[in-house]
Structures are given as structure tokens and as C-alpha cells.
Design an enzyme around this catalytic site. Structure first.
Site, PDB file in Angstrom:
ATOM      1  N   GLU A 204      45.295  40.491  42.411  1.00 43.94           N
ATOM      2  CA  GLU A 204      45.185  41.765  41.689  1.00 43.94           C
ATOM      3  C   GLU A 204      46.565  42.378  41.420  1.00 43.94           C
ATOM      4  O   GLU A 204      47.387  42.541  42.310  1.00 43.94           O
ATOM      5  CB  GLU A 204      44.279  42.786  42.403  1.00 43.94           C
ATOM      6  CG  GLU A 204      43.996  44.036  41.558  1.00 43.94           C
ATOM      7  CD  GLU A 204      43.465  43.725  40.153  1.00 43.94           C
ATOM      8  OE1 GLU A 204      44.281  43.439  39.266  1.00 43.94           O
ATOM      9  OE2 GLU A 204      42.237  43.760  39.952  1.00 43.94           O
ATOM     10  N   ASP A 280      39.360  42.928  36.565  1.00 43.99           N
ATOM     11  CA  ASP A 280      38.970  44.111  35.781  1.00 43.99           C
ATOM     12  C   ASP A 280      38.244  43.704  34.495  1.00 43.99           C
ATOM     13  O   ASP A 280      38.190  44.471  33.548  1.00 43.99           O
ATOM     14  CB  ASP A 280      40.213  44.938  35.461  1.00 43.99           C
ATOM     15  CG  ASP A 280      41.277  44.116  34.727  1.00 43.99           C
ATOM     16  OD1 ASP A 280      41.013  42.935  34.380  1.00 43.99           O
ATOM     17  OD2 ASP A 280      42.381  44.651  34.500  1.00 43.99           O
TER      18      ASP A 280
END
Ligand code: AHR
Ligand code: AHR
Length: 481
Positions: A204, A280
Site C-alpha cells: 500500500e 483502492d
């Protein structure tokens, strides 16, 4: 034994096991995946031919005959119900209604395993699968392992062709909230030696190739046609390992401490599972997935070495991407529409615009040339073909925003892939249908006499299901010029 039997013996059992090609446990005989067909939107499940065996691809072929099929569910073989389905919108929205991602074509990635036909999951940009309510997967700083078998020749630099652990919200919730296998040649975050593609870990807000945030020279460029990719992570420890999935053994590209940046030690894993997208729901990446698992606990190198041997023994071999009328490289061809009322029209172009025009032996030389195409080896994949304009040498048929156009070869990988098409026996039963290599749900179609790369019953006007089969089926003959 299957890969998950090996992980179990090693004390790090699979908590999710996904494959459209084979059973990953020797005793598994349940459904591997579900396909949905375009003709009536019904679904069927595809199981192994025998317990522990290769998928029954013939059952898919029968169900999908005369229409198109999508992979609608990739079932979890671990018993945890961690199935992968069409990914919902998150930080980014997918192209389908309500922001969902596209589903993959059921026929974009044909292979054989020990001589038996099967299909992988060909992920085009916009395509993604997810499970935001997975159980048993690692959360917080818990240890886990993962492997996936991928196509090392199918990748791009977009974010992010991933398989593994991600956010349950489909949103970027911060550093350390993911731990997934990444494959591609993105240099937006980390990278390895050479020009890529690289196996990295998506943790991430960063693709990591080692302890340094940017370059780690120990992470090599790799492009095996079949690639075994491994990421594993536990408290202040993680590793990247890779191999040719068709022979040989694993190499360790990195094994050591967590990256040199805040937020990654300890980790804050959330336990959702993604395939083909970023945490995402970034949807710009492409790649091909054949099989993969997630484990609980940090697998030993020895366990993974046995899994690699198992993968090699499965004998993955690429299968033909084409069928129907064979096209001869160097020949000039014409493509005649078969839809009733349009059968005097041929695929042609007027400058950059691709259309269909009424052409006959008495047409002008200019029109004859505009309706003739020289077959070339596929610019983006030589297992398929490209169509060079006879009228404008050096320019090729390509799609752009799924509209066909004739464009000069600018030498880019994007152009080459957009200009690569894979002919197959006509979906209507007549002639040939011509798939876009990079978007195998899409076929060359005429719609209002304009050329598109269209998907059956998709979200754009030119995707209309009505007369789709006829509009994508062309009779191929010798060119007019
Ligand atoms: O870490 C790389 C990417 O950054 C993640 O996949 C995504 O969630 C974010 O955009
Ligand atoms: O036609 C679909 C995509 O649109 C092409 O791959 C790309 O070149 C453009 O963004």
C-alpha cells in the site's frame, strides 16, 4: 499432493486457494470457477475432470458454444468460502454500472496442463476480482504466505496487477494495509534491476522490491512465460521469491527486514483478497493469473520449494490463441460483414476512421485498397496477427477507447498491443470472429457501419447484445488489392 496439501504438511495451511486451471488439493473435486454466457446470462460451474485434477475446459467450451463467456466467480478451494467475485468500486470506480470492474473473458488465456486444456484469467485494464469479507486471512501483523502462477509476458506499468491481501473498504487506508504479489513494470514506487517487469510486494502506497523504497538491484527483471511469484510476510520479516513455473527452482530476490519507510513495521493488514487491481481498486493494470493461494503462517523456503516442484509437474504449456480460418502472414485479405442487410459491406477505412463500405470488383482502386488488409505477425504478440492498411502502408488497425482506427505504428507497446487481434471460428457459426488480444471480451464489430472493439451486452451503445454474434462474424477472403 496439491500445493495446499504441501502447505498443510509444512504447518502453514492455505486459507484461500484460487485456480481456474486445476485443483490445488489432491482431494478437491468441487467447483473451480463459474462462467456466465452472453446468450442468456445463465451460469455454470466448472469442476476438475477428477479429484485433484485439471479443470474440465470442455464443459466450458460446450456451455459457451455460439456465444461469449465471462468468468463470474473464482471459487475458494480451501473451504473458507473466500471466493473472488466482480470487484466493487473503491477509491477508484470500475467501468461497469455502479462502478464495478469488468469480468474477465473465459477464453483469453488458454493453456494445457499435462496436455489437458484449461483457461487462465486474462486481466485487461478495468478488470478485477475481490472478496472484502474473507475469513482466515492475515490481519494486522500476522504472518502469511502467497504464491501465484502468472504469465510473465503479459504486464504493463499501470497500477496494479496484484494478488493477495488488501483493504476491506476497497480504499487506500494507509501504508502497510496491504500485502500482495505485484507483477509489472511500474516504476511509480519501487523497482528492480533492468527495465522490468518485476515481481514486487504491494504493501500500500508502495510497490517494494526489497528494503529500499526505490531501487533494489537484487530484484531481477523476469519474463518467464509461466512465472511462479511468491510474497510472504510476518513481523519485521518478508521475502520475494520467483521461478520459471515450467522448470527449475525458486530464487530468493529478497528476504529480510520490512522496508525502510514508516507505516510498514508493524503491518496493518486487513485481510480482504484482490486479483488484478490495487488495494483502492486502481484498475489500470493487466496480467494473467492461473492459480494462487494465501496461507496462514510464514511458509518455510523448503515448503515453497516443494510447491514449485508441484507447479513444474503440472506442466503448463501455452495453447493456441486462434482457431477457424488460418490467416497467412503477408497475404492481403478482405473482411465481409455477415449481418443480414449488410452482407455487401467490408471492413474498410476512410483516413483514420474504420467503417464498413460496399465494395465490389467494379469499385475504384482507392476503395479496394481501403477495404484490403495485409496480415502481419501480431505486433504485440506473434501468436496472433495485426492488420496493416493496404491503402496506407505502415498504418495498422487498432482500437483506442474501444473505437477502431487506422494509425501509424508509433513503436509503443500500447500501440502494438492495441493493434493485435486473435481470429477464431465465427461466433455466429459463420466466418471468423476477431478478438482484441489485450481485451479478449472484445471483438471487431460493425455498429451503424462504424468499427469498434465491442463486448457482448456491455455498457456502451456499440456493445448492444442485439445482433452481436452476426456483427462480430466476418467472412475472410482474398483482398481486393
Ligand atoms: O501501493 C500501490 C497502490 O497504491 C495500491 O495498490 C493502491 O491502493 C494505491 O493506489
Ligand atoms: O481501446 C481501449 C484503450 O483505449 C486502448 O488500449 C488504449 O490505447 C486507449 O486508452
Amino acid at each position: 499432493a496439491g500445493p495446499c496439501d504441501i502447505y498443510s504438511s509444512g504447518g502453514t495451511p492455505c486459507v484461500a486457494a484460487h485456480s481456474t486451471t486445476r485443483a490445488l488439493y489432491s482431494a478437491f473435486s468441487g467447483s473451480l470457477y463459474q462462467v456466465k454466457r452472453g446468450s442468456d446470462n445463465t451460469t455454470t460451474n466448472i469442476a476438475p475432470l477428477a479429484a485433484g485434477g485439471v479443470a474440465n475446459a470442455a464443459a466450458q467450451d460446450t456451455f459457451c458454444a455460439g456465444t461469449t463467456c465471462l468468468i463470474s466467480i473464482i471459487y475458494d478451494q480451501s473451504g473458507n468460502n473466500n471466493h473472488l467475485t466482480q470487484a466493487p468500486p473503491g477509491g477508484f470506480a470500475g467501468p461497469e454500472p455502479n462502478g464495478y470492474d469488468n469480468l474477465a473473458s473465459a477464453t483469453g488465456a488458454p493453456v494445457t496442463l499435462n496436455g489437458q486444456k484449461a483457461y487462465g484469467v486474462f486481466i485487461s485494464p478495468g478488470t478485477g476480482y475481490r472478496n472484502n469479507a474473507a475469513s482466515g486471512t492475515a490481519v494486522s501483523d500476522e504472518a502469511e504466505g502467497m504464491y501465484a502462477v502468472l504469465d510473465g509476458t503479459h504486464y504493463n506499468g499501470g497500477c496494479c496487477f496484484d494478488y493477495g491481501n488488501a483493504e476491506v473498504s476497497s480504499k487506500d487506508t494507509g501504508n502497510g494495509h496491504m500485502e500482495a504479489i505485484y507483477f509489472g513494470d511500474s516504476t511509480s514506487w519501487g523497482y528492480g534491476s533492468g527495465s522490468g517487469p518485476w515481481l514486487m510486494a504491494d504493501l500500500e502506497n508502495g510497490l517494494f522490491s526489497g528494503v529500499a523504497v526505490k531501487e533494489n538491484a537484487g530484484d531481477p527483471s523476469i519474463s518467464y512465460r509461466f512465472l511462479t511469484a511468491i510474497v510472504k510476510g510476518g513481523p519485521n520479516q518478508w521475502a520475494l521469491r520467483g521461478a520459471n513455473a515450467a522448470s527449475g527452482s525458486l530464487s530468493t530476490y529478497y528476504s529480510g527486514a520490512r522496508p525502510d519507510a514508516s507505516g510498514y513495521n508493524p503491518m496493518s493488514k486487513e485481510g480482504a483478497i484482490i486479483l488484478g487491481i490495487g488495494g483502492d481498486n486502481s484498475i489500470s493494470a493487466q496480467g494473467t493469473f492461473y492459480e494462487g493461494v494465501m496461507t496462514t503462517g510464514y511458509p518455510s523456503d523448503a515448503t515453497e520449494n516443494s510447491v514449485q516442484a508441484n507447479i513444474v509437474a503440472a506442466k503448463y504449456v501455452a495453447a493456441s490463441l486462434t482457431s477457424g480460418t488460418a490467416l497467412t502472414v503477408g497475404s492481403s485479405i478482405s473482411l465481409r460483414a455477415t449481418t443480414a442487410g449488410y452482407t455487401t459491406r467490408y471492413l474498410a477505412h476512410t483516413d483514420a476512421t474504420v467503417n464498413t463500405q460496399v465494395v465490389s470488383s467494379s469499385s475504384t482502386t482507392a476503395l479496394k485498397q481501403q477495404a484490403s488488409w495485409t496480415v502481419r505477425a501480431g505486433l504485440g504478440n506473434s501468436a496472433c496477427v495485426s492488420f496493416e492498411s493496404v491503402d496506407t502502408a505502415g498504418s495498422y488497425l487498432r482500437h483506442y477507447n474501444f473505437v477502431l482506427q487506422v494509425a501509424a505504428d508509433d513503436g509503443t507497446k500500447q500501440m502494438h498491443e492495441d493493434a493485435t487481434f486473435c481470429p477464431q471460428a465465427g461466433i455466429s457459426g459463420q466466418g471468423s470472429s476477431i478478438r482484441a488480444w489485450g481485451y479478449p471480451t472484445r471483438y471487431i464489430r460493425h455498429f451503424s457501419d462504424v468499427g469498434y472493439a465491442a463486448t457482448n451486452g456491455g455498457y456502451q451503445v456499440f456493445d448492444a447484445a442485439t445482433s452481436f454474434n452476426d456483427d462480430v462474424s466476418w467472412v475472410i477472403s482474398t483482398g481486393f488489392a
